[in-house]
Design a protein around this motif. Sequence first.
Motif, PDB file in Angstrom:
ATOM      1  N   ASP A  42       0.885  -1.170  -0.099  1.00  0.00           N
ATOM      2  CA  ASP A  42      -0.243   0.040   0.057  1.00  0.00           C
ATOM      3  C   ASP A  42       0.887   1.102  -0.048  1.00  0.00           C
ATOM      4  O   ASP A  42       1.580   1.426   1.054  1.00  0.00           O
ATOM      5  N   GLU A  44       0.335   4.346   0.338  1.00  0.00           N
ATOM      6  CA  GLU A  44       0.114   5.277   1.662  1.00  0.00           C
ATOM      7  C   GLU A  44       0.828   4.850   2.945  1.00  0.00           C
ATOM      8  O   GLU A  44       1.167   5.825   3.796  1.00  0.00           O
ATOM      9  N   HIS A  48       3.337   6.621   5.088  1.00  0.00           N
ATOM     10  CA  HIS A  48       3.171   7.464   6.405  1.00  0.00           C
ATOM     11  C   HIS A  48       2.955   6.424   7.546  1.00  0.00           C
ATOM     12  O   HIS A  48       3.036   6.853   8.688  1.00  0.00           O
TER      13      HIS A  48
END
Length: 225
Positions: A42, A44, A48
């Motif tokens: 993923d 993202e 993060h």
Amino acid sequence: MSENQTPSENSTPSQNNSPETPEHVVGVGPWEGPHPKGAHWDPELLAHGDRRNVLDQYRYWKHDAIVADLNSRRHPLHIAIENWQHDFNIGTVVRNANAFNAAAVHIVGRRRWNRRGAMVTDRYMTVMHHPTVEDFVTWTRQENIPILGIDIFPDSVQLETYSLPERCVLVFGQEGPGLSEEMRTAAVDTLSIEQFGSTRSINAGVASGIAMHAWIRQHVFNQHP
């Protein structure tokens, strides 16, 4: 970098015990270094950090990729619980079913249930709803899955000495009244958990974990009672 690389392989994600991160924070920080290649990662989460309550092997994985991997190795054990009064134990039952990677969870009765105890594990499970016991029983007969009730009745058999079928559905009743008479009648057998203290019973959340683990011992580790 390997397609199936895990965060511990040639990577340096931020650790929970770094001076900047409180030790109680769950998960890992952003991926440090070149991002791994593969459809299951993923972007993202890599960028993060991943604070989800998932196994380390699933860190930075897309949700759908985790579900697909779990689906590829589900156990043939189904779990059901009657829900006539919004039982708060249902969330715990679902969380236990996720921990033991059951095939599905069946909510019998009201569609809405208290998800707080599930800790979002229902997102990784197949959760099926049956508005009545009759609907649920019809489904089990169509799928040829025997019903085993977990409750304390005079004719209940000890779970500790019972040979659980590999493919079956363990059904738990409402907190307080226990299994409905209709569900009890539909069950092949009802099983009780032996207790040694003063209390008459344990709640459905605890009972479900014990019963699922009994199935795991018999069919995954082949440690028959």
